[in-house]
Design a protein around this motif. Sequence first.
Motif, PDB file in Angstrom:
ATOM      1  N   TYR A  89       0.847  -1.172   0.121  1.00 22.52           N
ATOM      2  CA  TYR A  89       0.084  -0.105   0.079  1.00 22.52           C
ATOM      3  C   TYR A  89       0.875   1.140  -0.023  1.00 22.52           C
ATOM      4  CZ  TYR A  89      -3.591   3.573   1.633  1.00 22.52           C
ATOM      5  OH  TYR A  89      -4.385   4.357   1.827  1.00 22.52           O
ATOM      6  N   TYR A  90       2.012   1.415   0.864  1.00 19.87           N
ATOM      7  CA  TYR A  90       2.611   2.439   0.868  1.00 19.87           C
ATOM      8  C   TYR A  90       3.660   2.723  -0.369  1.00 19.87           C
ATOM      9  CZ  TYR A  90       1.223   2.239   5.667  1.00 19.87           C
ATOM     10  OH  TYR A  90       0.643   2.408   6.820  1.00 19.87           O
ATOM     11  N   VAL A  91       3.827   1.398  -0.962  1.00 23.67           N
ATOM     12  CA  VAL A  91       4.482   1.526  -2.437  1.00 23.67           C
ATOM     13  C   VAL A  91       3.650   2.461  -3.413  1.00 23.67           C
ATOM     14  CG1 VAL A  91       5.338   0.637  -4.399  1.00 23.67           C
ATOM     15  CG2 VAL A  91       6.115  -0.227  -2.159  1.00 23.67           C
ATOM     16  N   ARG A  92       2.324   1.886  -3.540  1.00 25.07           N
ATOM     17  CA  ARG A  92       1.296   2.417  -4.339  1.00 25.07           C
ATOM     18  C   ARG A  92       0.634   3.647  -4.109  1.00 25.07           C
ATOM     19  NH1 ARG A  92      -3.466   0.130  -4.318  1.00 25.07           N
ATOM     20  NH2 ARG A  92      -3.299  -0.442  -2.253  1.00 25.07           N
ATOM     21  N   VAL A  93       0.570   4.086  -2.729  1.00 24.98           N
ATOM     22  CA  VAL A  93       0.048   5.355  -2.740  1.00 24.98           C
ATOM     23  C   VAL A  93       1.368   5.791  -1.233  1.00 24.98           C
ATOM     24  CG1 VAL A  93      -1.726   6.602  -1.450  1.00 24.98           C
ATOM     25  CG2 VAL A  93      -2.109   4.346  -2.434  1.00 24.98           C
ATOM     26  N   PRO A  94       2.173   6.442  -1.809  1.00 24.40           N
ATOM     27  CA  PRO A  94       3.575   7.029  -0.906  1.00 24.40           C
ATOM     28  C   PRO A  94       2.979   7.930  -0.035  1.00 24.40           C
ATOM     29  CG  PRO A  94       4.099   6.800  -3.364  1.00 24.40           C
ATOM     30  CD  PRO A  94       2.699   6.501  -3.369  1.00 24.40           C
ATOM     31  N   GLU A  95       1.906   8.626  -0.472  1.00 27.19           N
ATOM     32  CA  GLU A  95       1.613   9.911   0.522  1.00 27.19           C
ATOM     33  C   GLU A  95       1.318   9.248   1.851  1.00 27.19           C
ATOM     34  OE1 GLU A  95       1.851  13.126   0.535  1.00 27.19           O
ATOM     35  OE2 GLU A  95       3.124  13.030  -1.428  1.00 27.19           O
ATOM     36  N   SER A  96       0.570   8.061   1.885  1.00 23.14           N
ATOM     37  CA  SER A  96      -0.099   7.246   2.896  1.00 23.14           C
ATOM     38  C   SER A  96       0.547   7.055   4.162  1.00 23.14           C
ATOM     39  CB  SER A  96      -1.046   6.372   2.345  1.00 23.14           C
ATOM     40  OG  SER A  96      -0.026   5.346   1.995  1.00 23.14           O
ATOM     41  N   GLY A  97       2.162   7.123   3.638  1.00 26.77           N
ATOM     42  CA  GLY A  97       2.892   6.476   4.765  1.00 26.77           C
ATOM     43  C   GLY A  97       3.777   7.646   5.247  1.00 26.77           C
ATOM     44  N   LYS A  98       3.830   8.959   4.802  1.00 27.22           N
ATOM     45  CA  LYS A  98       4.606   9.959   5.030  1.00 27.22           C
ATOM     46  C   LYS A  98       4.714  10.257   6.826  1.00 27.22           C
ATOM     47  CE  LYS A  98       5.712  12.635   0.865  1.00 27.22           C
ATOM     48  NZ  LYS A  98       5.730  14.033   0.450  1.00 27.22           N
ATOM     49  N   GLN A  99       3.535  10.347   7.102  1.00 30.23           N
ATOM     50  CA  GLN A  99       3.356  10.553   8.623  1.00 30.23           C
ATOM     51  C   GLN A  99       3.902   9.532   9.488  1.00 30.23           C
ATOM     52  OE1 GLN A  99       2.894  13.333   9.865  1.00 30.23           O
ATOM     53  NE2 GLN A  99       2.539  12.869  12.150  1.00 30.23           N
TER      54      GLN A  99
END
Length: 275
Positions: A89-99
Motif C-alpha cells: 500500500y505504501y508503495v502504491r500510495v506513498p503519501e499515505s506512509g509519510k506521517q
Amino acid sequence: MEKTSSPTPGTGSSAYLNALTVEIEKKLQRALASPTQRRNLLQELFADNALEVDDRARGIIFSREEDAISPVEDDADGQLCFFNLLADYYVRVPESGKQILHLILQLWSQSFASHIFFLLFHKWLFEAQLDNTEVLLRFSSALVQGATNVFWIDIQTNTRRFQSLFQYLLDEVALAPMRLNKIPVQAQRELFLLLSRFTLFYNSVDKHESFLKQFPVFLNAFLVGGPADFFVIEVADQLQKLKVEPVLLHYLSHIKVLQGGIIRHFPKSKCLTLN
C-alpha cells in the motif's frame, strides 16, 4: 494496533488500509508522548503488524470493487500478514506512509522502531525517489538493522513467519541490480552480509551461486578474499550464535551441499571450510 471499526464491505480496500494507517499513526504518537510506555507500545505495534490477516479482513481487502487490491502471494507457510498488505500500500500510495515515517524518525533510537520500519517500508525504500544521500543511507542502515532483528525472531522461535521478507530482499533486491543500486554501496555490502547469515535458515541455498556473483566489492577484499569468503565468514559467525538446537541442526544439514557448490564455482576462495 487498537481495534477499529472496520469499514463495511462497500468502503473498499483502500479505506480499510487507510484506517489501519491512522491507527499506526495514533500508536506512534502515543509512544512519543509517553516515555515510560514507549517500548511496550512499539512492541505492541510491531506485533500487530506481524499478525496474520483474518478471514473477515481478507473479505474486505480482496473484494471485487474497483479499488480492491490484488491478492498478495502468501509466504511459504501460507500466511498473509498485515505488513505484507501495508508494505504494498505504501508503495502504491506513498503519501499515505509519510506521517508514519516522520514519527518513526522521531523514535529512531527506540527498541522496535527499526523492526516497524522494516516491516512497513522494506519495499517503499527501493521504489521511492530519494535524492538526499544522507537520508537514504540512514533509511538503508535502518532496513538492515530491522531485518536483522526481525529474522532473529524467526531464528529464536524456529519459525519462518518473515520468510516473505527475506525472499523479497534476496530475489527482488540482491538479485535485481536495478533495485539494489538504489541504495548506497555501503548499505549494499551490509545487506549482502545480512542475507549471507540467513540464507541457510530460509532454505535458499539453491540461489547461492547467483547471490555470490552479485556480491558488491568490499574494500578489504584483498585481505579476506572473494564473495565466497565473506559468505563463509558470515555463516560461521552465525553458527557460533545459534542457541536453538533444531535451527543449528538445520544449518548443519545444508552445509555440505553449500561447501560443494562454493568449491565448484569459486575454487580460488581463501576460506572454504565452515568450522
